[in-house]
Motif scaffolding. Sequence first.
Motif, PDB file in Angstrom:
ATOM      1  N   ARG A 180     -19.071  13.906 -34.296  1.00 29.29           N
ATOM      2  CA  ARG A 180     -19.647  15.010 -33.856  1.00 29.29           C
ATOM      3  C   ARG A 180     -18.889  16.202 -33.074  1.00 29.29           C
ATOM      4  O   ARG A 180     -18.144  15.755 -32.291  1.00 29.29           O
ATOM      5  CB  ARG A 180     -21.221  14.475 -32.625  1.00 29.29           C
ATOM      6  CG  ARG A 180     -21.964  13.664 -33.503  1.00 29.29           C
ATOM      7  CD  ARG A 180     -23.222  13.227 -32.357  1.00 29.29           C
ATOM      8  NE  ARG A 180     -22.422  12.502 -31.533  1.00 29.29           N
ATOM      9  CZ  ARG A 180     -23.016  11.099 -31.223  1.00 29.29           C
ATOM     10  NH1 ARG A 180     -24.095  10.954 -31.606  1.00 29.29           N
ATOM     11  NH2 ARG A 180     -22.568  10.355 -30.350  1.00 29.29           N
ATOM     12  N   ILE A 181     -18.792  17.036 -33.250  1.00 28.06           N
ATOM     13  CA  ILE A 181     -18.281  18.092 -32.765  1.00 28.06           C
ATOM     14  C   ILE A 181     -18.611  18.711 -31.518  1.00 28.06           C
ATOM     15  O   ILE A 181     -19.716  18.869 -31.351  1.00 28.06           O
ATOM     16  CB  ILE A 181     -18.094  19.574 -33.744  1.00 28.06           C
ATOM     17  CG1 ILE A 181     -16.931  20.368 -33.500  1.00 28.06           C
ATOM     18  CG2 ILE A 181     -19.179  20.289 -33.979  1.00 28.06           C
ATOM     19  CD1 ILE A 181     -16.217  20.986 -34.534  1.00 28.06           C
ATOM     20  N   LEU A 182     -17.725  18.599 -30.325  1.00 23.23           N
ATOM     21  CA  LEU A 182     -18.009  18.819 -29.177  1.00 23.23           C
ATOM     22  C   LEU A 182     -17.559  20.369 -28.788  1.00 23.23           C
ATOM     23  O   LEU A 182     -18.029  21.098 -28.221  1.00 23.23           O
ATOM     24  CB  LEU A 182     -17.501  17.829 -28.159  1.00 23.23           C
ATOM     25  CG  LEU A 182     -17.811  16.280 -28.398  1.00 23.23           C
ATOM     26  CD1 LEU A 182     -17.355  15.615 -27.440  1.00 23.23           C
ATOM     27  CD2 LEU A 182     -19.552  16.162 -28.220  1.00 23.23           C
ATOM     28  N   ASP A 183     -16.318  20.644 -29.336  1.00 26.92           N
ATOM     29  CA  ASP A 183     -15.732  21.752 -29.137  1.00 26.92           C
ATOM     30  C   ASP A 183     -14.976  22.253 -30.583  1.00 26.92           C
ATOM     31  O   ASP A 183     -14.094  21.745 -31.151  1.00 26.92           O
ATOM     32  CB  ASP A 183     -14.860  21.941 -28.172  1.00 26.92           C
ATOM     33  CG  ASP A 183     -14.036  23.285 -27.792  1.00 26.92           C
ATOM     34  OD1 ASP A 183     -14.890  24.098 -27.350  1.00 26.92           O
ATOM     35  OD2 ASP A 183     -12.749  23.257 -27.781  1.00 26.92           O
ATOM     36  N   GLY A 184     -15.155  23.390 -31.009  1.00 29.65           N
ATOM     37  CA  GLY A 184     -14.342  24.069 -32.068  1.00 29.65           C
ATOM     38  C   GLY A 184     -15.207  24.359 -33.209  1.00 29.65           C
ATOM     39  O   GLY A 184     -14.657  25.033 -34.430  1.00 29.65           O
ATOM     40  N   ARG A 185     -16.617  24.689 -33.127  1.00 33.82           N
ATOM     41  CA  ARG A 185     -17.442  25.032 -34.128  1.00 33.82           C
ATOM     42  C   ARG A 185     -16.868  26.278 -34.730  1.00 33.82           C
ATOM     43  O   ARG A 185     -16.841  26.541 -35.923  1.00 33.82           O
ATOM     44  CB  ARG A 185     -18.826  24.969 -33.564  1.00 33.82           C
ATOM     45  CG  ARG A 185     -19.605  25.343 -34.689  1.00 33.82           C
ATOM     46  CD  ARG A 185     -21.036  25.470 -34.387  1.00 33.82           C
ATOM     47  NE  ARG A 185     -21.363  25.824 -32.936  1.00 33.82           N
ATOM     48  CZ  ARG A 185     -22.596  26.557 -32.664  1.00 33.82           C
ATOM     49  NH1 ARG A 185     -23.431  26.635 -33.452  1.00 33.82           N
ATOM     50  NH2 ARG A 185     -22.463  27.200 -31.405  1.00 33.82           N
ATOM     51  N   HIS A 186     -16.948  27.561 -33.917  1.00 31.65           N
ATOM     52  CA  HIS A 186     -16.454  28.792 -34.661  1.00 31.65           C
ATOM     53  C   HIS A 186     -14.957  28.919 -35.048  1.00 31.65           C
ATOM     54  O   HIS A 186     -15.018  29.395 -36.285  1.00 31.65           O
ATOM     55  CB  HIS A 186     -16.345  29.735 -33.357  1.00 31.65           C
ATOM     56  CG  HIS A 186     -17.773  30.155 -32.594  1.00 31.65           C
ATOM     57  ND1 HIS A 186     -18.338  29.337 -31.627  1.00 31.65           N
ATOM     58  CD2 HIS A 186     -18.487  31.113 -32.955  1.00 31.65           C
ATOM     59  CE1 HIS A 186     -19.631  29.710 -31.487  1.00 31.65           C
ATOM     60  NE2 HIS A 186     -19.661  30.890 -32.354  1.00 31.65           N
ATOM     61  N   ARG A 187     -14.094  27.680 -34.599  1.00 28.61           N
ATOM     62  CA  ARG A 187     -12.966  27.639 -35.447  1.00 28.61           C
ATOM     63  C   ARG A 187     -13.133  26.991 -36.790  1.00 28.61           C
ATOM     64  O   ARG A 187     -12.342  27.343 -37.776  1.00 28.61           O
ATOM     65  CB  ARG A 187     -11.829  26.861 -34.507  1.00 28.61           C
ATOM     66  CG  ARG A 187     -11.348  27.601 -33.458  1.00 28.61           C
ATOM     67  CD  ARG A 187     -10.602  26.541 -32.426  1.00 28.61           C
ATOM     68  NE  ARG A 187     -11.474  26.334 -31.496  1.00 28.61           N
ATOM     69  CZ  ARG A 187     -11.442  25.339 -30.379  1.00 28.61           C
ATOM     70  NH1 ARG A 187     -10.531  24.472 -30.589  1.00 28.61           N
ATOM     71  NH2 ARG A 187     -12.211  24.961 -29.486  1.00 28.61           N
TER      72      ARG A 187
END
Length: 109
Positions: free
Chosen positions: A70-77
């Motif tokens: 699960r992505i906690l940080d970096g979705r825009h990247r």
Amino acid sequence: MQMSRHLATMSDGRLVDISKLVCLVECRQPERIRFSLLKGITRSRQTGFSKKRLELADTTIPGIVDQKNRILDGRHRVLKLQATGETSGLFWRVSSEDIQQAVIDGEEE
């Protein structure tokens, strides 16, 4: 003036300070993960997506994922890299213990 923090909301409702997580993991070696294995990559405005953040995303910084991808940080990247044809990216993996250390439990700074 108080600076705003970069927070993520876990599925159980806990708030996690992403800056604290980065401090915990930045000395670790990031791992390459295929985007198709990640959970939580959406363009929903309800979860914070914005075209401006997508445009400003620095794809040289690893994202952060938990043990279940699960992505906690970096979705825009991730979305920016996908737009260029990339199929994987670098991520720091965090444990439940790491996450617990970064949980915000109502403290004020």
